[in-house]
Design a protein around this motif. Structure first.
Motif, PDB file in Angstrom:
ATOM      1  N   THR A   1       0.808  -1.137  -0.026  1.00  0.00           N
ATOM      2  CA  THR A   1      -0.094  -0.146  -0.085  1.00  0.00           C
ATOM      3  C   THR A   1       0.842   1.264  -0.177  1.00  0.00           C
ATOM      4  OG1 THR A   1      -1.811  -1.434   1.311  1.00  0.00           O
ATOM      5  CG2 THR A   1      -1.743   1.260   1.190  1.00  0.00           C
ATOM      6  N   HIS A   2       0.847   2.104  -1.059  1.00  0.00           N
ATOM      7  CA  HIS A   2       1.456   3.071  -1.127  1.00  0.00           C
ATOM      8  C   HIS A   2       1.087   4.182  -0.167  1.00  0.00           C
ATOM      9  CE1 HIS A   2       3.602   6.690  -2.920  1.00  0.00           C
ATOM     10  NE2 HIS A   2       2.406   7.189  -3.238  1.00  0.00           N
ATOM     11  N   ARG A   3       1.765   5.132   0.285  1.00  0.00           N
ATOM     12  CA  ARG A   3       1.239   6.223   1.257  1.00  0.00           C
ATOM     13  C   ARG A   3       1.878   7.699   0.487  1.00  0.00           C
ATOM     14  NH1 ARG A   3       0.005   5.884   6.286  1.00  0.00           N
ATOM     15  NH2 ARG A   3      -0.461   8.024   6.004  1.00  0.00           N
ATOM     16  N   ALA A   4       0.892   8.346   0.035  1.00  0.00           N
ATOM     17  CA  ALA A   4       1.222   9.544  -0.615  1.00  0.00           C
ATOM     18  C   ALA A   4       1.427  10.727   0.536  1.00  0.00           C
ATOM     19  CB  ALA A   4      -0.015  10.070  -1.410  1.00  0.00           C
ATOM     20  N   LEU A   5       1.063  10.390   1.619  1.00  0.00           N
ATOM     21  CA  LEU A   5       1.251  11.313   2.908  1.00  0.00           C
ATOM     22  C   LEU A   5       1.992  10.312   3.963  1.00  0.00           C
ATOM     23  CD1 LEU A   5      -1.836  13.524   3.015  1.00  0.00           C
ATOM     24  CD2 LEU A   5       0.590  14.241   2.421  1.00  0.00           C
ATOM     25  N   PRO A   6       3.188  10.051   3.943  1.00  0.00           N
ATOM     26  CA  PRO A   6       3.887   9.102   4.711  1.00  0.00           C
ATOM     27  C   PRO A   6       4.274   9.712   6.021  1.00  0.00           C
ATOM     28  CG  PRO A   6       5.420   9.839   2.923  1.00  0.00           C
ATOM     29  CD  PRO A   6       4.208  10.362   2.595  1.00  0.00           C
ATOM     30  N   GLU A   7       4.103  11.238   6.334  1.00  0.00           N
ATOM     31  CA  GLU A   7       4.293  11.704   7.497  1.00  0.00           C
ATOM     32  C   GLU A   7       5.696  11.545   7.956  1.00  0.00           C
ATOM     33  OE1 GLU A   7       2.271  14.094   9.275  1.00  0.00           O
ATOM     34  OE2 GLU A   7       1.247  14.347   7.208  1.00  0.00           O
TER      35      GLU A   7
ATOM     36  N   THR B   1      13.848   3.512   0.810  1.00  0.00           N
ATOM     37  CA  THR B   1      12.490   3.999   0.115  1.00  0.00           C
ATOM     38  C   THR B   1      11.519   3.125   0.322  1.00  0.00           C
ATOM     39  OG1 THR B   1      14.487   4.872  -1.462  1.00  0.00           O
ATOM     40  CG2 THR B   1      12.106   4.917  -2.183  1.00  0.00           C
ATOM     41  N   ALA B   2      11.427   2.093   0.312  1.00  0.00           N
ATOM     42  CA  ALA B   2      10.407   1.167   0.385  1.00  0.00           C
ATOM     43  C   ALA B   2       9.608   1.749   1.793  1.00  0.00           C
ATOM     44  CB  ALA B   2      10.675  -0.293   0.346  1.00  0.00           C
ATOM     45  N   MET B   3      10.433   1.570   2.914  1.00  0.00           N
ATOM     46  CA  MET B   3      10.012   1.992   4.138  1.00  0.00           C
ATOM     47  C   MET B   3       9.320   3.563   4.118  1.00  0.00           C
ATOM     48  SD  MET B   3      12.799   0.435   6.738  1.00  0.00           S
ATOM     49  CE  MET B   3      11.979   1.238   7.991  1.00  0.00           C
ATOM     50  N   PHE B   4       9.867   4.390   3.496  1.00  0.00           N
ATOM     51  CA  PHE B   4       9.465   5.807   3.318  1.00  0.00           C
ATOM     52  C   PHE B   4       8.094   5.680   2.766  1.00  0.00           C
ATOM     53  CE2 PHE B   4       9.451   9.854   0.754  1.00  0.00           C
ATOM     54  CZ  PHE B   4       9.486  10.622   1.783  1.00  0.00           C
ATOM     55  N   LEU B   5       7.992   5.006   1.542  1.00  0.00           N
ATOM     56  CA  LEU B   5       6.755   5.206   0.752  1.00  0.00           C
ATOM     57  C   LEU B   5       5.625   4.166   1.347  1.00  0.00           C
ATOM     58  CD1 LEU B   5       8.122   4.660  -2.922  1.00  0.00           C
ATOM     59  CD2 LEU B   5       7.451   6.512  -1.660  1.00  0.00           C
ATOM     60  N   LEU B   6       6.072   3.197   2.326  1.00  0.00           N
ATOM     61  CA  LEU B   6       4.842   2.769   3.161  1.00  0.00           C
ATOM     62  C   LEU B   6       4.706   3.403   4.615  1.00  0.00           C
ATOM     63  CD1 LEU B   6       6.529  -0.601   2.843  1.00  0.00           C
ATOM     64  CD2 LEU B   6       4.321   0.057   1.941  1.00  0.00           C
ATOM     65  N   GLY B   7       5.359   4.570   4.823  1.00  0.00           N
ATOM     66  CA  GLY B   7       4.926   5.248   6.094  1.00  0.00           C
ATOM     67  C   GLY B   7       5.682   4.701   7.294  1.00  0.00           C
ATOM     68  N   CYS B   8       6.441   4.052   7.161  1.00  0.00           N
ATOM     69  CA  CYS B   8       7.295   3.083   8.410  1.00  0.00           C
ATOM     70  C   CYS B   8       8.596   3.788   8.613  1.00  0.00           C
ATOM     71  CB  CYS B   8       7.306   1.734   7.745  1.00  0.00           C
ATOM     72  SG  CYS B   8       5.826   0.878   7.661  1.00  0.00           S
ATOM     73  N   GLY B   9       8.576   4.585   9.715  1.00  0.00           N
ATOM     74  CA  GLY B   9      10.064   5.242   9.918  1.00  0.00           C
ATOM     75  C   GLY B   9      10.868   4.210  10.889  1.00  0.00           C
ATOM     76  N   SER B  10      10.519   2.974  11.235  1.00  0.00           N
ATOM     77  CA  SER B  10      11.313   2.132  11.983  1.00  0.00           C
ATOM     78  C   SER B  10      10.973   0.563  11.375  1.00  0.00           C
ATOM     79  CB  SER B  10      11.378   2.191  13.263  1.00  0.00           C
ATOM     80  OG  SER B  10      10.041   1.666  13.797  1.00  0.00           O
TER      81      SER B  10
END
Length: 379
Positions: free
Chosen positions: A69-75, A357-366
């Motif tokens: 699931t792509h996150r356009a607003l990964p925050e 990059t995959a983590m970023f686009l999934l909204g996962c910071g850790s």
């Protein structure tokens, strides 16, 4: 000479590459079919096969069917994403294990292993060596496993074929393999298909669980059970768990086919055993999901390593989402390892960037937000 095979695996009329080493001549240990019968010689044969036959890479590990699931607003601030982890009580920059590749007396092999070890140290990832059995049949191979000076701070894993416990290799040799590498753990690899197809294969796998149980009590470091490209089933994990193993590398099918490699070494025109079984086994994704579900209720700590056809950082992210603690890969680093440690480190950093990059686009910071997070998978 190597037999060439078409994508469908049926064309035996062409030949590619060379079975010889270095100067284009066969060694004195080659048999009448041209294959090198030495344990050490097989290591070079394997490397040549990987160079000569693109269809050894099967491209069917199951990663393509996992949609995220792509996150356009990964925050998130990309620069603040934390990929660090711990493996065998040592810190890593991200959950990458350079999987077992090779070892032997040839200078090319020693160079590959040293480049891998130096790059592992430079980038902060773990490394496992290829089978160390060869150091007991050819003492000159020991140099290719004496790597701790190249990688003083990262986890290093030794490697012995479990079937060798039925062939006279015992605790003393395993301890010697651990000591030479100054290893943090020891792989016991299980490869019944490869041994069945390999011209010189050791095929007596009877009673190995009992042998492993005895060995585990004598080892000063953890043992890890590893397949080599056909996957560990739940039944395999249960047998190994009862024998004292707590760490598993499922090494599923879909990447490098060792059955196909050994088919090339069989070198008989009327023999296609290795082709018949080139896609045998559990896909990596299936083996990982089944192992994770089975071990979920385990009360003792354990490590689950995903390997088999992982080719980029997105595949790695999928493995962590599916429950893996670590991701192992080998083939994508082999070409760079033949060049230099710097080229190898660059290839590892590329994987790290893809993973972040995959983590970023999934909204996962850790990693904690990524691990076992089924909500990231598209239904």
């Amino acid at each position: 000479m190597w037999r060439a095979v078409a994508a469908g695996g049926t064309d035996k009329s062409r030949r590619v590459g060379s079975y010889a080493h270095g100067n284009g001549t066969m060694t004195s240990s080659a048999d009448s079919h041209g294959k090198d019968t030495r344990v050490a010689g097989r290591k070079m044969d394997h490397l040549r096969a990987l160079e000569d036959d693109a269809d050894i890479e099967r491209n069917d590990s199951g990663f393509d069917r996992i949609k995220l699931t792509h996150r356009a607003l990964p925050e998130l601030d990309f620069e603040q994403i934390d990929t660090r982890t711990t493996f065998l009580e040592k810190p890593l920059s991200f959950p990458l294990l350079i999987s077992s590749m090779t070892g032997g007396p040839d200078l090319e092999i020693e160079t590959i292993n040293r480049n891998l070890a130096r790059a592992a140290e430079q980038t902060g990832v773990a490394m496992a060596v290829g089978s160390q059995r060869v150091m007991f049949t050819d003492p000159a191979a020991r140099k290719s496993f004496d790597l701790r000076s190249e990688a003083p701070n990262v986890p290093l894993i030794g490697n012995i074929g479990a079937v060798q416990l039925n062939m006279g290799l015992g605790a003393d040799q395993c301890l010697e393999a651990i000591e030479l590498l100054k290893a943090d753990a020891l792989y016991l690899h299980v490869n019944p298909l490869q041994e069945a197809v390999q011209p010189e294969g050791d095929r007596n796998f009877s009673g190995l669980a009992a042998q492993i149980r005895t060995l585990a009590k004598q080892m000063p470091v953890p043992l890890l059970l590893k397949e080599v490209g056909c996957g560990l089933s739940v039944a395999d994990i249960d047998l190994a768990w009862a024998a004292g193993i707590r760490h598993f590398d499922i090494a599923g099918r879909g990447g490098t086919s060792w059955s196909r490699i050994e088919y090339l070494r069989r070198n008989r025109e009327d023999d296609d055993l290795g082709l018949v079984f080139q896609d045998w086994g559990l896909r990596t994704v299936d083996a990982l999901c089944e192992a994770r579900a089975h071990l979920a209720a385990a009360e003792e700590s354990h490590i689950l390593i995903a390997s088999g056809g992982i080719r980029n950082g997105v595949d790695m992210a999928k493995c962590i989402i599916l429950g893996a603690d670590m991701c192992g890969l080998a083939a994508p680093l082999l070409k760079a390892a033949k060049v230099s440690s710097e080229a190898t480190a660059s290839a590892i950093e590329k994987l790290h960037l893809e993973f972040r990059t995959a983590m970023f686009l999934l909204g996962c910071g850790s990693l904690a937000e990524l691990k076992d997070n089924a909500s990231l998978i598209r239904k």
